[in-house]
Design a protein around this motif. Structure first.
Motif, PDB file in Angstrom:
ATOM      1  N   ARG A   1      53.947  37.218  42.000  1.00  0.00           N
ATOM      2  CA  ARG A   1      52.571  36.704  42.050  1.00  0.00           C
ATOM      3  C   ARG A   1      52.020  36.704  43.478  1.00  0.00           C
ATOM      4  NH1 ARG A   1      51.472  31.943  37.689  1.00  0.00           N
ATOM      5  NH2 ARG A   1      52.944  32.561  36.091  1.00  0.00           N
ATOM      6  N   ALA A   2      52.897  36.734  44.460  1.00  0.00           N
ATOM      7  CA  ALA A   2      52.454  36.669  45.865  1.00  0.00           C
ATOM      8  C   ALA A   2      52.986  37.897  46.616  1.00  0.00           C
ATOM      9  CB  ALA A   2      52.940  35.370  46.511  1.00  0.00           C
ATOM     10  N   PRO A   3      52.543  39.101  46.234  1.00  0.00           N
ATOM     11  CA  PRO A   3      53.138  40.312  46.828  1.00  0.00           C
ATOM     12  C   PRO A   3      52.852  40.468  48.319  1.00  0.00           C
ATOM     13  CG  PRO A   3      51.278  40.874  45.405  1.00  0.00           C
ATOM     14  CD  PRO A   3      51.546  39.417  45.197  1.00  0.00           C
ATOM     15  N   GLN A   4      51.801  39.839  48.814  1.00  0.00           N
ATOM     16  CA  GLN A   4      51.550  39.902  50.266  1.00  0.00           C
ATOM     17  C   GLN A   4      51.944  38.588  50.953  1.00  0.00           C
ATOM     18  OE1 GLN A   4      47.990  40.791  48.631  1.00  0.00           O
ATOM     19  NE2 GLN A   4      49.277  42.528  48.017  1.00  0.00           N
ATOM     20  N   GLY A   5      52.592  37.720  50.211  1.00  0.00           N
ATOM     21  CA  GLY A   5      52.992  36.430  50.759  1.00  0.00           C
ATOM     22  C   GLY A   5      54.483  36.392  51.043  1.00  0.00           C
ATOM     23  N   HIS A   6      55.046  35.186  50.947  1.00  0.00           N
ATOM     24  CA  HIS A   6      56.468  35.010  51.261  1.00  0.00           C
ATOM     25  C   HIS A   6      57.011  33.870  50.414  1.00  0.00           C
ATOM     26  CE1 HIS A   6      60.031  33.871  53.696  1.00  0.00           C
ATOM     27  NE2 HIS A   6      60.083  35.175  53.865  1.00  0.00           N
ATOM     28  N   VAL A   7      58.269  34.013  49.959  1.00  0.00           N
ATOM     29  CA  VAL A   7      58.912  32.957  49.180  1.00  0.00           C
ATOM     30  C   VAL A   7      60.219  32.584  49.858  1.00  0.00           C
ATOM     31  CG1 VAL A   7      59.625  32.192  46.887  1.00  0.00           C
ATOM     32  CG2 VAL A   7      58.126  34.171  47.111  1.00  0.00           C
ATOM     33  N   ALA A   8      60.401  31.282  50.084  1.00  0.00           N
ATOM     34  CA  ALA A   8      61.664  30.793  50.638  1.00  0.00           C
ATOM     35  C   ALA A   8      62.251  29.796  49.654  1.00  0.00           C
ATOM     36  CB  ALA A   8      61.421  30.131  51.991  1.00  0.00           C
ATOM     37  N   GLY A   9      63.558  29.605  49.751  1.00  0.00           N
ATOM     38  CA  GLY A   9      64.181  28.625  48.864  1.00  0.00           C
ATOM     39  C   GLY A   9      65.455  28.080  49.457  1.00  0.00           C
ATOM     40  N   VAL A  10      65.806  26.866  49.000  1.00  0.00           N
ATOM     41  CA  VAL A  10      67.108  26.292  49.338  1.00  0.00           C
ATOM     42  C   VAL A  10      67.769  25.781  48.065  1.00  0.00           C
ATOM     43  CG1 VAL A  10      66.579  25.566  51.707  1.00  0.00           C
ATOM     44  CG2 VAL A  10      66.158  23.994  49.822  1.00  0.00           C
ATOM     45  N   ASP A  11      69.097  25.922  48.037  1.00  0.00           N
ATOM     46  CA  ASP A  11      69.903  25.361  46.944  1.00  0.00           C
ATOM     47  C   ASP A  11      71.301  25.126  47.518  1.00  0.00           C
ATOM     48  OD1 ASP A  11      69.633  25.555  43.515  1.00  0.00           O
ATOM     49  OD2 ASP A  11      71.598  25.204  44.445  1.00  0.00           O
ATOM     50  N   PRO A  12      71.909  23.973  47.220  1.00  0.00           N
ATOM     51  CA  PRO A  12      73.224  23.685  47.806  1.00  0.00           C
ATOM     52  C   PRO A  12      74.394  24.322  47.068  1.00  0.00           C
ATOM     53  CG  PRO A  12      72.488  21.816  46.510  1.00  0.00           C
ATOM     54  CD  PRO A  12      71.377  22.840  46.465  1.00  0.00           C
ATOM     55  N   SER A  13      74.126  25.044  45.985  1.00  0.00           N
ATOM     56  CA  SER A  13      75.210  25.631  45.200  1.00  0.00           C
ATOM     57  C   SER A  13      75.408  27.098  45.589  1.00  0.00           C
ATOM     58  CB  SER A  13      74.863  25.544  43.700  1.00  0.00           C
ATOM     59  OG  SER A  13      75.596  26.500  42.974  1.00  0.00           O
ATOM     60  N   PRO A  14      76.586  27.441  46.178  1.00  0.00           N
ATOM     61  CA  PRO A  14      76.829  28.848  46.523  1.00  0.00           C
ATOM     62  C   PRO A  14      76.726  29.771  45.305  1.00  0.00           C
ATOM     63  CG  PRO A  14      78.454  27.437  47.595  1.00  0.00           C
ATOM     64  CD  PRO A  14      77.681  26.564  46.640  1.00  0.00           C
ATOM     65  N   VAL A  15      77.123  29.272  44.130  1.00  0.00           N
ATOM     66  CA  VAL A  15      77.039  30.097  42.916  1.00  0.00           C
ATOM     67  C   VAL A  15      75.580  30.433  42.596  1.00  0.00           C
ATOM     68  CG1 VAL A  15      77.472  30.076  40.420  1.00  0.00           C
ATOM     69  CG2 VAL A  15      79.186  29.191  41.979  1.00  0.00           C
ATOM     70  N   MET A  16      74.696  29.446  42.753  1.00  0.00           N
ATOM     71  CA  MET A  16      73.273  29.690  42.473  1.00  0.00           C
ATOM     72  C   MET A  16      72.646  30.594  43.530  1.00  0.00           C
ATOM     73  SD  MET A  16      72.485  28.339  39.593  1.00  0.00           S
ATOM     74  CE  MET A  16      74.053  29.077  39.183  1.00  0.00           C
ATOM     75  N   VAL A  17      73.054  30.401  44.790  1.00  0.00           N
ATOM     76  CA  VAL A  17      72.509  31.273  45.845  1.00  0.00           C
ATOM     77  C   VAL A  17      72.895  32.724  45.548  1.00  0.00           C
ATOM     78  CG1 VAL A  17      72.625  31.824  48.310  1.00  0.00           C
ATOM     79  CG2 VAL A  17      72.454  29.437  47.574  1.00  0.00           C
ATOM     80  N   GLU A  18      74.139  32.922  45.100  1.00  0.00           N
ATOM     81  CA  GLU A  18      74.590  34.280  44.788  1.00  0.00           C
ATOM     82  C   GLU A  18      73.789  34.872  43.622  1.00  0.00           C
ATOM     83  OE1 GLU A  18      78.889  34.481  44.186  1.00  0.00           O
ATOM     84  OE2 GLU A  18      78.509  36.063  42.710  1.00  0.00           O
TER      85      GLU A  18
ATOM     86  N   LEU B   1      65.424  20.225  55.107  1.00  0.00           N
ATOM     87  CA  LEU B   1      64.926  21.581  54.854  1.00  0.00           C
ATOM     88  C   LEU B   1      64.937  22.385  56.165  1.00  0.00           C
ATOM     89  CD1 LEU B   1      61.940  20.706  52.479  1.00  0.00           C
ATOM     90  CD2 LEU B   1      64.168  21.667  51.855  1.00  0.00           C
ATOM     91  N   PRO B   2      65.534  23.564  56.136  1.00  0.00           N
ATOM     92  CA  PRO B   2      65.698  24.338  57.378  1.00  0.00           C
ATOM     93  C   PRO B   2      64.458  25.167  57.725  1.00  0.00           C
ATOM     94  CG  PRO B   2      66.773  25.470  55.581  1.00  0.00           C
ATOM     95  CD  PRO B   2      66.190  24.213  54.991  1.00  0.00           C
ATOM     96  N   PHE B   3      63.313  24.515  57.736  1.00  0.00           N
ATOM     97  CA  PHE B   3      62.052  25.216  57.988  1.00  0.00           C
ATOM     98  C   PHE B   3      61.186  24.387  58.933  1.00  0.00           C
ATOM     99  CE2 PHE B   3      63.431  26.296  53.643  1.00  0.00           C
ATOM    100  CZ  PHE B   3      63.678  27.649  53.840  1.00  0.00           C
ATOM    101  N   ALA B   4      60.319  25.103  59.654  1.00  0.00           N
ATOM    102  CA  ALA B   4      59.415  24.443  60.605  1.00  0.00           C
ATOM    103  C   ALA B   4      58.359  23.621  59.873  1.00  0.00           C
ATOM    104  CB  ALA B   4      58.731  25.508  61.457  1.00  0.00           C
TER     105      ALA B   4
END
Ligand SMILES: C[S@@+](CC[C@H](N)C(=O)[O-])C[C@H]1O[C@@H](n2cnc3c(N)ncnc32)[C@H](O)[C@@H]1O
Length: 184
Positions: A59-76, A101-104
């Motif tokens: 939905r945001a092809p000229q935008g950016h998506v960031a995410g955090v999750d503490p589960s290595p399985v979910m990150v994978e 959150l590791p963001f400015a």
């Protein structure tokens, strides 16, 4: 917790596959509520298997998506699902949690969490203040829940206004609900 709350091991992989099928309709409804725009910068907290991250990036092809999750399985799982968007630099998925959150500051137009707040270690002020910090002024937060999430609606809007969000609103749909609010 091992299957859905903070997925781990084989159960976690199975939980991720189940969530990918079951939670997408509610997640897409939340994206409609947020009215994600093509250039939006969006944060998803507790992205699980990454279906909604993928859908935001479409939905945001000229935008950016960031995410955090503490589960290595979910990150994978989420990184595999979003591999091409990650390669093009439009998606950034990190191991991390809502509490730090590791963001400015003032970085995102929109932030969301689906079926995740109820399992955060510290579900109240610290995490939601972090969301407020990383949103731009005028940015929107959406906390969405399926009807089987176990989360109560009670107190959610009061909580958001208590930490300084404005225009808190509860939206309902057939299979869940969503608390929306804006950073002033
Ligand atoms: C029930 S799953 C929901 C996953 C996905 N949002 C969905 O709707 O399919 C909860 C997710 O929140 C993540 N989570 C647990 N504790 C968290 C925390 N403190 N901060 C951020 N995410 C967390 C879990 O690892 C898991 O991926």
């Amino acid at each position: 917790m091992r299957a859905f709350g903070r997925p781990q091991g084989v159960l976690g992989r199975l939980g991720g596959a189940i969530m990918a099928r079951m939670n997408e309709p509610l997640g897409n409804w939340v994206l409609d509520l947020l009215a994600v725009q093509p250039t939006d910068h969006v944060l998803e907290i507790g992205f699980g298997p990454g279906v909604i991250v993928r859908n935001v990036s479409r939905r945001a092809p000229q935008g950016h998506v960031a995410g955090v999750d503490p589960s290595p399985v979910m990150v994978e799982q989420a990184r595999a699902r979003c591999a091409s968007a990650m390669q093009s630099g439009r998606v950034d998925l990190r191991l991390g949690s809502a509490e730090s959150l590791p963001f400015a500051d003032n970085r995102f137009d929109k932030a969301l969490a689906i079926n995740s707040v109820q399992v955060w270690q510290e579900p109240s002020r610290r995490s939601t203040r972090e969301i407020r910090r990383v949103l731009k002024p005028g940015g929107l937060v959406a906390l969405g829940f399926t009807s089987y999430s176990g989360q109560s609606r009670d107190g959610l809007l009061e909580h958001l206004s208590g930490i300084g969000f404005t225009a808190p609103e509860m939206k309902e749909t057939g299979n869940g609900f969503c608390a929306l609010a804006r950073k002033p």
